[in-house]
Design a protein around this motif. Sequence first.
Motif, PDB file in Angstrom:
ATOM      1  N   GLU A  94       3.861   9.070   5.125  1.00 52.93           N
ATOM      2  CA  GLU A  94       2.770   8.092   5.114  1.00 52.93           C
ATOM      3  C   GLU A  94       1.410   8.740   5.344  1.00 52.93           C
ATOM      4  O   GLU A  94       0.382   8.225   4.878  1.00 52.93           O
ATOM      5  N   ARG A  95       1.356   9.881   6.034  1.00 52.07           N
ATOM      6  CA  ARG A  95       0.066  10.499   6.349  1.00 52.07           C
ATOM      7  C   ARG A  95      -0.691  10.952   5.100  1.00 52.07           C
ATOM      8  O   ARG A  95      -1.892  11.217   5.167  1.00 52.07           O
ATOM      9  N   TYR A  96       0.005  11.045   3.950  1.00 55.38           N
ATOM     10  CA  TYR A  96      -0.655  11.454   2.715  1.00 55.38           C
ATOM     11  C   TYR A  96      -1.177  10.264   1.907  1.00 55.38           C
ATOM     12  O   TYR A  96      -1.697  10.455   0.816  1.00 55.38           O
ATOM     13  N   LEU A  97      -1.045   9.060   2.443  1.00 57.26           N
ATOM     14  CA  LEU A  97      -1.537   7.881   1.744  1.00 57.26           C
ATOM     15  C   LEU A  97      -3.050   8.002   1.536  1.00 57.26           C
ATOM     16  O   LEU A  97      -3.806   8.213   2.478  1.00 57.26           O
ATOM     17  N   GLY A  98      -3.481   7.875   0.306  1.00 57.01           N
ATOM     18  CA  GLY A  98      -4.897   7.999  -0.012  1.00 57.01           C
ATOM     19  C   GLY A  98      -5.337   9.410  -0.337  1.00 57.01           C
ATOM     20  O   GLY A  98      -6.402   9.621  -0.927  1.00 57.01           O
ATOM     21  N   GLN A  99      -4.527  10.409   0.042  1.00 59.85           N
ATOM     22  CA  GLN A  99      -4.886  11.793  -0.251  1.00 59.85           C
ATOM     23  C   GLN A  99      -4.367  12.251  -1.611  1.00 59.85           C
ATOM     24  O   GLN A  99      -4.953  13.122  -2.241  1.00 59.85           O
ATOM     25  N   GLN A 134      -3.809  11.782  -5.437  1.00 57.61           N
ATOM     26  CA  GLN A 134      -4.463  11.050  -6.511  1.00 57.61           C
ATOM     27  C   GLN A 134      -3.944  11.530  -7.859  1.00 57.61           C
ATOM     28  O   GLN A 134      -3.498  12.679  -8.001  1.00 57.61           O
ATOM     29  N   GLN A 157      -4.156  15.354  -9.683  1.00 56.05           N
ATOM     30  CA  GLN A 157      -4.110  16.518  -8.796  1.00 56.05           C
ATOM     31  C   GLN A 157      -3.049  17.512  -9.274  1.00 56.05           C
ATOM     32  O   GLN A 157      -1.999  17.128  -9.791  1.00 56.05           O
ATOM     33  N   SER A 180       1.571   5.922  -5.489  1.00 53.80           N
ATOM     34  CA  SER A 180       1.549   4.587  -4.906  1.00 53.80           C
ATOM     35  C   SER A 180       0.403   4.455  -3.915  1.00 53.80           C
ATOM     36  O   SER A 180       0.076   5.394  -3.189  1.00 53.80           O
ATOM     37  N   SER A 181      -0.195   3.276  -3.881  1.00 53.22           N
ATOM     38  CA  SER A 181      -1.276   2.999  -2.927  1.00 53.22           C
ATOM     39  C   SER A 181      -0.778   2.209  -1.727  1.00 53.22           C
ATOM     40  O   SER A 181      -1.570   1.662  -0.968  1.00 53.22           O
ATOM     41  N   SER A 182       0.544   2.135  -1.576  1.00 49.22           N
ATOM     42  CA  SER A 182       1.124   1.417  -0.443  1.00 49.22           C
ATOM     43  C   SER A 182       2.354   2.159   0.053  1.00 49.22           C
ATOM     44  O   SER A 182       2.919   3.005  -0.648  1.00 49.22           O
ATOM     45  N   ILE A 219       5.651   7.102   0.650  1.00 47.81           N
ATOM     46  CA  ILE A 219       4.880   6.707  -0.530  1.00 47.81           C
ATOM     47  C   ILE A 219       5.478   7.397  -1.752  1.00 47.81           C
ATOM     48  O   ILE A 219       5.833   8.574  -1.704  1.00 47.81           O
TER      49      ILE A 219
END
Length: 210
Positions: free
Chosen positions: A64-69, A71, A74, A95-97, A105
């Motif tokens: 989960e810590r990579y959520l948003g990182q 893209q 990449q 995934s964005s969730s 994710i």
Amino acid sequence: SAQLVAAQAQYSQAMSMAENSFVNSPFDGVVGRVWAREGNMAGGGPLLSISNASTIRASILLPERYLGQVQVGQPAVVELASTRQNYPGVVSAASSSVDPVSGMIAVTVEFNNASGELYPGQSGRVAIGVAVSDNALSVPEIALRRSAAGSALEYSVAVESAGTVSIVPVETGIRSGGMVEIVSGLSTGDRVLVAGQHLVAEGERVEVQE
């Protein structure tokens, strides 16, 4: 007449069954496995498997810590478990969730397979470049010493100082072009053995050939 109408209905039903007996593949590919057998009744199971290896997709789960990182676009790389060879790829979906069941994710990475060296169903380790650092340390991949720790692989390198060898555990990161990022375990200026590193042990004396 009634017989003509009945014959036409039977003909229409036969044509419909004939059309439904053909199964069209959604893409060009190679048949890998056939489950159907002549004379069997068609059921809910698969008839055959078809693969197209021009592009290989890897479905992975990240913490989960990579959520948003992570893209789309990449860079990524996969290290095959069978050959230890590396192949570059790119993130095609992220995934964005967070999945409520696994707490992970979902990410999809695509690998161009123009060389034909990748095959569907292979397993490996995927690394994704989520950040760029000007101060990143890297060593030639051949310098890594691998050892199994349960179901995972651990890496170390042989470091020389004043003619004495130390075996240093390291954490690896992104791999590219024969080089591998060292996330932790080494410092700038450490002298890493890239030849004969598998033949030495902790505390041994060596003579470095420049």
